[in-house]
Design an enzyme around this catalytic site. Structure first.
Site, PDB file in Angstrom:
ATOM      1  N   LYS A 196       0.832  -1.216   0.000  1.00 23.10           N
ATOM      2  CA  LYS A 196       0.000   0.000   0.000  1.00 23.10           C
ATOM      3  C   LYS A 196       0.862   1.260   0.000  1.00 23.10           C
ATOM      4  CE  LYS A 196      -1.999  -1.111   3.941  1.00 23.10           C
ATOM      5  NZ  LYS A 196      -1.359  -2.397   4.282  1.00 23.10           N
ATOM      6  N   ARG A 228     -10.066   0.750   8.105  1.00 26.29           N
ATOM      7  CA  ARG A 228      -9.707  -0.606   8.523  1.00 26.29           C
ATOM      8  C   ARG A 228     -10.828  -1.298   9.263  1.00 26.29           C
ATOM      9  NH1 ARG A 228      -3.816   0.467   8.597  1.00 26.29           N
ATOM     10  NH2 ARG A 228      -2.795  -1.459   9.186  1.00 26.29           N
ATOM     11  N   ARG A 261      11.978  -4.903   5.361  1.00 26.07           N
ATOM     12  CA  ARG A 261      11.697  -3.497   5.029  1.00 26.07           C
ATOM     13  C   ARG A 261      12.542  -2.511   5.847  1.00 26.07           C
ATOM     14  NH1 ARG A 261       5.640  -1.568   5.487  1.00 26.07           N
ATOM     15  NH2 ARG A 261       5.850  -2.574   7.515  1.00 26.07           N
ATOM     16  N   ARG A 267      10.865  -0.289  11.387  1.00 25.32           N
ATOM     17  CA  ARG A 267       9.724  -0.068  12.277  1.00 25.32           C
ATOM     18  C   ARG A 267       9.730  -1.057  13.436  1.00 25.32           C
ATOM     19  NH1 ARG A 267       4.596   0.433   8.268  1.00 25.32           N
ATOM     20  NH2 ARG A 267       3.683  -0.776   9.969  1.00 25.32           N
ATOM     21  N   ARG A 314      -0.948  -8.369  13.347  1.00 22.43           N
ATOM     22  CA  ARG A 314      -1.481  -7.404  12.374  1.00 22.43           C
ATOM     23  C   ARG A 314      -2.282  -8.118  11.293  1.00 22.43           C
ATOM     24  NH1 ARG A 314       4.150  -4.786  11.216  1.00 22.43           N
ATOM     25  NH2 ARG A 314       3.164  -3.894   9.374  1.00 22.43           N
TER      26      ARG A 314
HETATM   27  P1  AP5 Z   1       4.846  -1.547   1.893  1.00 24.39           P
HETATM   28  O1  AP5 Z   1       4.485  -0.771   0.679  1.00 24.39           O
HETATM   29  O2  AP5 Z   1       5.586  -0.862   2.967  1.00 24.39           O
HETATM   30  O3  AP5 Z   1       3.547  -2.299   2.461  1.00 24.39           O
HETATM   31  P2  AP5 Z   1       2.260  -1.744   3.221  1.00 24.39           P
HETATM   32  O4  AP5 Z   1       1.064  -2.393   2.603  1.00 24.39           O
HETATM   33  O5  AP5 Z   1       2.286  -0.261   3.283  1.00 24.39           O
HETATM   34  O6  AP5 Z   1       2.498  -2.413   4.635  1.00 24.39           O
HETATM   35  P3  AP5 Z   1       2.402  -1.837   6.104  1.00 24.39           P
HETATM   36  O7  AP5 Z   1       3.176  -2.767   6.969  1.00 24.39           O
HETATM   37  O8  AP5 Z   1       2.749  -0.380   6.128  1.00 24.39           O
HETATM   38  O9  AP5 Z   1       0.901  -2.021   6.392  1.00 24.39           O
HETATM   39  P4  AP5 Z   1       0.213  -2.026   7.752  1.00 24.39           P
HETATM   40  O10 AP5 Z   1      -1.180  -1.935   7.314  1.00 24.39           O
HETATM   41  O11 AP5 Z   1       0.548  -3.157   8.630  1.00 24.39           O
HETATM   42  O12 AP5 Z   1       0.859  -0.763   8.527  1.00 24.39           O
HETATM   43  P5  AP5 Z   1       0.347   0.714   8.781  1.00 24.39           P
HETATM   44  O13 AP5 Z   1       1.511   1.605   8.825  1.00 24.39           O
HETATM   45  O14 AP5 Z   1      -0.776   1.038   7.881  1.00 24.39           O
HETATM   46  O15 AP5 Z   1       5.708  -2.830   1.404  1.00 24.39           O
HETATM   47  C1  AP5 Z   1       6.311  -3.712   2.344  1.00 24.39           C
HETATM   48  C2  AP5 Z   1       7.736  -4.085   1.879  1.00 24.39           C
HETATM   49  O16 AP5 Z   1       7.654  -4.881   0.690  1.00 24.39           O
HETATM   50  C3  AP5 Z   1       8.613  -2.887   1.517  1.00 24.39           C
HETATM   51  O17 AP5 Z   1       9.925  -3.166   1.954  1.00 24.39           O
HETATM   52  C4  AP5 Z   1       8.541  -2.801  -0.017  1.00 24.39           C
HETATM   53  O18 AP5 Z   1       9.741  -2.290  -0.559  1.00 24.39           O
HETATM   54  C5  AP5 Z   1       8.314  -4.256  -0.410  1.00 24.39           C
HETATM   55  N1  AP5 Z   1       7.389  -4.386  -1.544  1.00 24.39           N
HETATM   56  C6  AP5 Z   1       6.270  -3.626  -1.827  1.00 24.39           C
HETATM   57  N2  AP5 Z   1       5.640  -4.075  -2.928  1.00 24.39           N
HETATM   58  C7  AP5 Z   1       6.367  -5.152  -3.368  1.00 24.39           C
HETATM   59  C8  AP5 Z   1       6.217  -6.059  -4.480  1.00 24.39           C
HETATM   60  N3  AP5 Z   1       5.204  -5.929  -5.361  1.00 24.39           N
HETATM   61  N4  AP5 Z   1       7.141  -7.044  -4.603  1.00 24.39           N
HETATM   62  C9  AP5 Z   1       8.187  -7.172  -3.719  1.00 24.39           C
HETATM   63  N5  AP5 Z   1       8.367  -6.331  -2.649  1.00 24.39           N
HETATM   64  C10 AP5 Z   1       7.469  -5.356  -2.480  1.00 24.39           C
HETATM   65  O19 AP5 Z   1      -0.246   0.583  10.265  1.00 24.39           O
HETATM   66  C11 AP5 Z   1       0.602   0.352  11.372  1.00 24.39           C
HETATM   67  C12 AP5 Z   1      -0.198   0.317  12.649  1.00 24.39           C
HETATM   68  O20 AP5 Z   1      -0.837   1.594  12.861  1.00 24.39           O
HETATM   69  C13 AP5 Z   1      -1.348  -0.693  12.691  1.00 24.39           C
HETATM   70  O21 AP5 Z   1      -0.902  -1.971  13.074  1.00 24.39           O
HETATM   71  C14 AP5 Z   1      -2.276  -0.043  13.720  1.00 24.39           C
HETATM   72  O22 AP5 Z   1      -1.802  -0.245  15.037  1.00 24.39           O
HETATM   73  C15 AP5 Z   1      -2.148   1.431  13.398  1.00 24.39           C
HETATM   74  N6  AP5 Z   1      -3.127   1.908  12.394  1.00 24.39           N
HETATM   75  C16 AP5 Z   1      -2.834   2.440  11.170  1.00 24.39           C
HETATM   76  N7  AP5 Z   1      -3.948   2.779  10.508  1.00 24.39           N
HETATM   77  C17 AP5 Z   1      -4.984   2.446  11.323  1.00 24.39           C
HETATM   78  C18 AP5 Z   1      -6.395   2.528  11.174  1.00 24.39           C
HETATM   79  N8  AP5 Z   1      -6.984   3.022  10.069  1.00 24.39           N
HETATM   80  N9  AP5 Z   1      -7.164   2.083  12.217  1.00 24.39           N
HETATM   81  C19 AP5 Z   1      -6.611   1.615  13.348  1.00 24.39           C
HETATM   82  N10 AP5 Z   1      -5.272   1.490  13.536  1.00 24.39           N
HETATM   83  C20 AP5 Z   1      -4.460   1.900  12.529  1.00 24.39           C
HETATM   84 MG    MG Z   2       2.443   1.162   4.849  1.00 17.72          MG
END
Ligand code: AP5
Ligand code: MG
Ligand code: ZN
Length: 217
Positions: free
Chosen positions: A13, A87, A126, A160, A171
């Protein structure tokens, strides 16, 4: 255009939202990034969410919905890429209200479809630039020059605290239990476009572009 990127942790994402922001003049609205900024600044919200995030659980709907509302108000009418929001079903309903209050509508929900073992590999490899935030991966997206950020030349990187295997499993189960069930809410409105998130970064980008431009088969 306002779109949601929906998918489990590590689905790509953030990678795709940053690219869309750079290529289409839309604004990435990542609640994860906003919460991490709040933590880094030591704000009251940051202090409140720290333990919940480190456990891999979801922060309250009220907090993230308020963050998105503020970001929409400061986005100057540019299209939004919602990354990691909504979410839960209450967040999805709140987003509809936030958008309609501002005379805006949701155009597409891009579902990144991936398999879980791949996600653990992606997340545990990552890292990102400590200065400009550019995202990388040890294997899938290394820096061009080892130890130097492609975008800004910095030599400092961060990982992270929630990117360890145990927290990733929590997660993922949060995603399955609370986030995946909101898909029908959007399917009923014909908004969901599935993209193969297992493909390489450039291929995923091409599929998203085709979905947004209405050229996908
Ligand atoms: P990346 O693009 O970083 O993946 P992502 O989908 O953004 O993954 P996240 O871990 O950020 O998602 P998340 O939902 O767990 O975390 P968030 O920060 O939203 O890609 C991952 C890796 O793979 C990278 O190294 C990239 O280079 C590589 N990659 C990407 N695409 C690739 C491909 N096609 N092929 C190969 N490699 C690839 O949330 C964190 C925390 O915040 C949550 O756990 C929660 O506690 C809180 N939170 C956030 N939003 C909310 C909400 N709306 N409601 C409640 N709590 C929330
Ligand atoms: Mg992300
Ligand atoms: Zn950088």
């Amino acid at each position: 255009m306002n779109i949601i990127l929906l998918g489990p942790p590590g689905a790509g994402k953030g990678t795709q939202a940053a690219r869309l922001q750079a290529t289409r003049g839309m604004i990435q609205m990542s609640t994860g990034d906003m919460l991490r900024e709040a933590r880094a600044s030591g704000s009251p919200i940051g202090l409140k969410v720290k333990a919940v995030m480190d456990a891999g659980e979801l922060v309250s709907d009220a907090i993230v919905t308020a963050l998105i509302g503020e970001r929409l108000d400061s986005s100057g009418g540019h299209g939004a890429i919602f990354d990691g929001f909504p979410r839960t079903r209450p967040q999805a309903e709140a987003l509809d209200i936030l958008l309609s209050e501002r005379g805006r509508t949701l155009d597409h929900v891009i579902e990144l479809v991936v398999d879980e073992d791949e996600l653990v590999r992606r997340i545990t490899g990552r890292f990102s630039c400590a200065r400009c935030g550019a995202g990388y991966h040890d294997t899938f997206r290394p820096t061009k020059v080892a130890g130097t950020c492609d975008a800004c030349g910095s030599t400092e990187f961060i990982r992270r605290p929630d990117d360890n295997e145990q927290t990733v499993r929590t997660r993922m189960s949060e995603y399955r239990a609370k986030t995946q069930p909101i898909l029908p809410y959007y399917q009923e409105r014909g908004l969901v476009r599935q993209v193969d998130g297992m493909a390489g970064i450039d291929e995923v980008a091409a599929q998203i572009d085709a979905a947004l431009d209405g050229t996908s088969r």
